[in-house]
Motif scaffolding. Structure first.
Motif, PDB file in Angstrom:
ATOM      1  N   GLY A 128      42.992  24.326  50.470  1.00  0.00           N
ATOM      2  CA  GLY A 128      41.937  24.886  51.487  1.00  0.00           C
ATOM      3  C   GLY A 128      41.063  26.014  50.887  1.00  0.00           C
ATOM      4  O   GLY A 128      40.135  26.381  51.474  1.00  0.00           O
ATOM      5  N   LEU A 129      41.566  26.718  49.877  1.00  0.00           N
ATOM      6  CA  LEU A 129      41.152  27.952  49.505  1.00  0.00           C
ATOM      7  C   LEU A 129      41.082  27.938  48.034  1.00  0.00           C
ATOM      8  O   LEU A 129      42.046  27.659  47.190  1.00  0.00           O
ATOM      9  N   VAL A 130      39.853  28.232  47.313  1.00  0.00           N
ATOM     10  CA  VAL A 130      39.992  28.638  45.919  1.00  0.00           C
ATOM     11  C   VAL A 130      39.216  29.770  45.850  1.00  0.00           C
ATOM     12  O   VAL A 130      38.250  30.478  46.298  1.00  0.00           O
ATOM     13  N   TYR A 131      40.106  30.356  44.853  1.00  0.00           N
ATOM     14  CA  TYR A 131      39.302  31.892  44.412  1.00  0.00           C
ATOM     15  C   TYR A 131      39.252  32.037  42.917  1.00  0.00           C
ATOM     16  O   TYR A 131      39.699  31.368  42.163  1.00  0.00           O
ATOM     17  N   SER A 132      38.292  33.079  42.708  1.00  0.00           N
ATOM     18  CA  SER A 132      37.801  33.555  41.156  1.00  0.00           C
ATOM     19  C   SER A 132      38.181  34.900  40.885  1.00  0.00           C
ATOM     20  O   SER A 132      38.602  35.499  42.057  1.00  0.00           O
ATOM     21  N   TRP A 133      38.233  35.268  39.707  1.00  0.00           N
ATOM     22  CA  TRP A 133      38.683  36.466  39.296  1.00  0.00           C
ATOM     23  C   TRP A 133      37.605  37.618  39.460  1.00  0.00           C
ATOM     24  O   TRP A 133      36.416  37.177  39.254  1.00  0.00           O
ATOM     25  N   SER A 134      37.803  38.713  39.619  1.00  0.00           N
ATOM     26  CA  SER A 134      36.807  39.723  39.910  1.00  0.00           C
ATOM     27  C   SER A 134      37.025  41.007  39.090  1.00  0.00           C
ATOM     28  O   SER A 134      37.881  41.284  38.694  1.00  0.00           O
ATOM     29  N   VAL A 135      35.901  41.519  38.901  1.00  0.00           N
ATOM     30  CA  VAL A 135      35.634  43.099  38.144  1.00  0.00           C
ATOM     31  C   VAL A 135      35.179  43.926  39.195  1.00  0.00           C
ATOM     32  O   VAL A 135      34.453  43.698  39.876  1.00  0.00           O
ATOM     33  N   ASP A 136      35.452  45.056  39.034  1.00  0.00           N
ATOM     34  CA  ASP A 136      34.987  46.315  39.674  1.00  0.00           C
ATOM     35  C   ASP A 136      33.667  46.571  38.853  1.00  0.00           C
ATOM     36  O   ASP A 136      33.680  46.678  37.571  1.00  0.00           O
ATOM     37  N   ILE A 137      32.623  46.733  39.762  1.00  0.00           N
ATOM     38  CA  ILE A 137      31.383  47.311  39.176  1.00  0.00           C
ATOM     39  C   ILE A 137      30.898  48.718  39.786  1.00  0.00           C
ATOM     40  O   ILE A 137      31.288  48.974  41.024  1.00  0.00           O
ATOM     41  N   ASP A 138      30.045  49.471  39.208  1.00  0.00           N
ATOM     42  CA  ASP A 138      29.587  50.946  39.945  1.00  0.00           C
ATOM     43  C   ASP A 138      28.189  50.349  40.587  1.00  0.00           C
ATOM     44  O   ASP A 138      27.739  49.128  40.782  1.00  0.00           O
ATOM     45  N   GLN A 139      27.548  51.495  41.062  1.00  0.00           N
ATOM     46  CA  GLN A 139      26.129  51.315  41.553  1.00  0.00           C
ATOM     47  C   GLN A 139      25.150  50.562  40.618  1.00  0.00           C
ATOM     48  O   GLN A 139      24.315  50.252  41.245  1.00  0.00           O
ATOM     49  N   ASP A 140      25.490  50.768  39.328  1.00  0.00           N
ATOM     50  CA  ASP A 140      24.226  50.167  38.496  1.00  0.00           C
ATOM     51  C   ASP A 140      24.952  48.685  37.970  1.00  0.00           C
ATOM     52  O   ASP A 140      24.323  48.107  36.896  1.00  0.00           O
ATOM     53  N   ASP A 141      25.780  48.088  38.480  1.00  0.00           N
ATOM     54  CA  ASP A 141      26.268  46.935  38.259  1.00  0.00           C
ATOM     55  C   ASP A 141      27.290  47.000  36.741  1.00  0.00           C
ATOM     56  O   ASP A 141      27.380  45.613  36.185  1.00  0.00           O
ATOM     57  N   VAL A 142      27.474  47.968  36.602  1.00  0.00           N
ATOM     58  CA  VAL A 142      28.244  48.068  35.217  1.00  0.00           C
ATOM     59  C   VAL A 142      29.808  48.301  35.647  1.00  0.00           C
ATOM     60  O   VAL A 142      30.356  48.849  36.306  1.00  0.00           O
ATOM     61  N   PRO A 143      30.460  47.186  34.962  1.00  0.00           N
ATOM     62  CA  PRO A 143      32.112  47.168  35.084  1.00  0.00           C
ATOM     63  C   PRO A 143      32.712  48.361  34.806  1.00  0.00           C
ATOM     64  O   PRO A 143      32.358  49.241  33.886  1.00  0.00           O
ATOM     65  N   THR A 144      33.538  48.810  35.839  1.00  0.00           N
ATOM     66  CA  THR A 144      34.159  50.005  35.681  1.00  0.00           C
ATOM     67  C   THR A 144      35.601  50.150  34.558  1.00  0.00           C
ATOM     68  O   THR A 144      36.166  51.024  34.286  1.00  0.00           O
ATOM     69  N   GLY A 145      36.093  48.732  34.208  1.00  0.00           N
ATOM     70  CA  GLY A 145      37.051  48.667  33.714  1.00  0.00           C
ATOM     71  C   GLY A 145      38.254  48.129  34.422  1.00  0.00           C
ATOM     72  O   GLY A 145      39.399  47.386  33.854  1.00  0.00           O
ATOM     73  N   ILE A 146      38.275  48.036  35.715  1.00  0.00           N
ATOM     74  CA  ILE A 146      39.325  47.507  36.599  1.00  0.00           C
ATOM     75  C   ILE A 146      39.026  46.263  36.981  1.00  0.00           C
ATOM     76  O   ILE A 146      37.778  45.896  37.033  1.00  0.00           O
ATOM     77  N   PHE A 147      39.907  45.255  37.071  1.00  0.00           N
ATOM     78  CA  PHE A 147      40.029  44.133  37.309  1.00  0.00           C
ATOM     79  C   PHE A 147      40.971  43.289  37.925  1.00  0.00           C
ATOM     80  O   PHE A 147      42.226  43.865  37.957  1.00  0.00           O
ATOM     81  N   ARG A 148      40.720  42.222  38.573  1.00  0.00           N
ATOM     82  CA  ARG A 148      41.826  41.579  39.179  1.00  0.00           C
ATOM     83  C   ARG A 148      41.874  39.991  38.645  1.00  0.00           C
ATOM     84  O   ARG A 148      40.917  39.455  38.544  1.00  0.00           O
ATOM     85  N   ALA A 149      43.172  39.648  38.324  1.00  0.00           N
ATOM     86  CA  ALA A 149      43.302  38.527  37.593  1.00  0.00           C
ATOM     87  C   ALA A 149      44.535  37.842  38.159  1.00  0.00           C
ATOM     88  O   ALA A 149      45.736  38.374  37.610  1.00  0.00           O
ATOM     89  N   ALA A 150      44.729  36.704  38.592  1.00  0.00           N
ATOM     90  CA  ALA A 150      46.248  36.001  38.908  1.00  0.00           C
ATOM     91  C   ALA A 150      45.824  34.577  38.688  1.00  0.00           C
ATOM     92  O   ALA A 150      44.815  33.973  38.810  1.00  0.00           O
ATOM     93  N   LYS A 151      47.084  33.823  38.480  1.00  0.00           N
ATOM     94  CA  LYS A 151      47.228  32.371  38.366  1.00  0.00           C
ATOM     95  C   LYS A 151      48.060  31.859  39.562  1.00  0.00           C
ATOM     96  O   LYS A 151      48.856  30.876  39.317  1.00  0.00           O
ATOM     97  N   ILE A 152      48.049  32.732  40.533  1.00  0.00           N
ATOM     98  CA  ILE A 152      48.943  32.091  41.770  1.00  0.00           C
ATOM     99  C   ILE A 152      48.149  31.042  42.412  1.00  0.00           C
ATOM    100  O   ILE A 152      47.198  31.243  43.194  1.00  0.00           O
TER     101      ILE A 152
END
Length: 387
Positions: free
Chosen positions: A126-150
């Motif tokens: 019922g649900l599919v999810y993707s991985w994400s990265v945190d970005i700042d106000q300029d769309d630049v990745p901050t280095g923090i990310f979420r990754a799981a294969k659950i």
């Protein structure tokens, strides 16, 4: 993996309804819509719900809607993010629902890969999810990310930890909402917004299975005044959501709720630390210990946050004594040192560690039930709404 043939007529592919709740979102709504309309998957309808904005949000949306007929502007009096999402879903027609917040972005292949995953999956998904990265106000990745294969039956794991991480990372089969209803509007009524997405994920996990697209396809924006920064309200929201879980599943051990709260509070501490709010960082670390007296001490990050925050407070006191103001700018300071999405993807060791920890969590946490069967309702869904 099913490969979509882009030469096929768009109408033969499943319609995806993108739902965007927007309140005073003039700073980022154009970027968000641009990322949606630039998706490689084109069979979309985009319903933007203006939740009583007092800025130029509706004008910006309307201007874009005049250029792209897939965009539809809906308006309501301010009623909160849950009510806005529910209105968008009610007015939508797609087989799949793809929520995204009005300040986040999708990278171009997000919708295509999520649809591919659905088409290759069993109807019980019922649900599919993707991985994400945190970005700042300029769309630049901050280095923090979420990754799981659950994947699969994830309910108990999801109680302990929201591994999806945000409201913009999922695509949901429409029929799920027929089973569980919409987003919880009562959280706003109780001054407890913030965990509406976690709540809906839990209710979906109660009746459906989950799948993952293991690729960084979401840009999750973190700015100092974003709603996700209102930690006190979000902590109350989490408490109410977990109360509902206890009522539905009394067989889940109490220890898991303490772990869930502790993990959330450490997340709050990380966010406060990123914005140099050292006192608040230490406060949430203390709350984490109160909620769970064991697992915080097993986290290396717990000690690093505590040490860095104490040193940060000392430096603030020294600056105050000598009259030197602290730089409160959170913009990326050096263009040469700015991260890119490819930089995040190249962090192979960090990604593998995060995935391994998530896999271990997904394996061991359900063991806390002491062999008590978690009574989920997959049979009901498999036999009716998802067929």
């Amino acid at each position: 993996m099913i490969t979509l043939n882009r030469d096929r007529v768009a109408s033969t592919l499943p319609l995806v309804s993108v739902i965007i709740p927007a309140y005073n979102a003039e700073a980022f709504i154009e970027k968000t819509l641009k990322s949606v309309l630039s998706q490689t998957y084109q069979n979309l309808e985009v319903l933007v719900v203006d939740d009583g904005s007092q800025d130029r949000t509706p004008e910006i949306i309307q201007a874009i809607a005049q250029q792209d007929k897939r965009v539809v502007l809906l308006q309501q009096k301010n009623a909160g993010v849950a009510a806005a999402r529910n209105l968008g879903i009610e007015k939508s027609q797609g087989e799949f629902i793809a929520p995204i917040d009005a300040d986040d972005i999708w990278y171009p292949e997000n919708i295509e890969k999520q649809v591919q995953c659905f088409l290759a999956s069993d109807p019980s998904v019922g649900l599919v999810y993707s991985w994400s990265v945190d970005i700042d106000q300029d769309d630049v990745p901050t280095g923090i990310f979420r990754a799981a294969k659950i994947e699969g039956e994830v309910y108990v794991t999801l109680v302990g930890h929201n591994f999806i991480g945000n409201a913009s990372a999922s695509m949901i089969r429409r029929n799920c909402f027929d089973q569980i209803g919409g987003y919880n509007c009562q959280l706003k009524e109780q001054a407890a917004q913030g965990c509406e997405d976690w709540d809906i994920y839990l209710r979906i996990a109660d009746v459906c299975q989950f799948r993952v697209v293991p690729d960084f396809l979401i840009g999750y924006r973190k700015i100092i005044n974003s709603m996700s920064r209102d930690s006190t309200q979000m902590a109350k929201s989490h408490h109410l959501v977990m109360q509902a879980v206890r009522q539905r599943h009394p067989e889940i051990p109490t220890a898991l709720y303490g772990f869930s709260s502790s993990s959330l509070y450490i997340y709050f501490a990380h966010q406060s630390h990123y914005f140099k709010d050292h006192k608040t960082t230490l406060f949430w670390l203390g709350q984490a210990i109160k909620s769970d007296v064991v697992t915080p001490y097993l986290r290396l990050g717990f000690y690093l946050l505590a040490l860095q925050s104490i040193l940060g407070l000392v430096l603030q006191l020294v600056r105050a004594r000598v009259g030197v103001a602290e730089n409160q700018s959170f913009k990326s300071k050096n263009i040469k040192n700015r991260l890119t999405l490819d930089d995040i993807k190249r962090k192979e060791s960090a990604i593998k560690i995060k995935v391994l920890v998530g896999d271990a969590f997904h394996y061991f946490i359900p063991k806390l039930s002491r062999n008590k069967k978690i009574k989920l309702n997959y049979e009901t869904v498999e036999g009716s709404a998802l067929n």
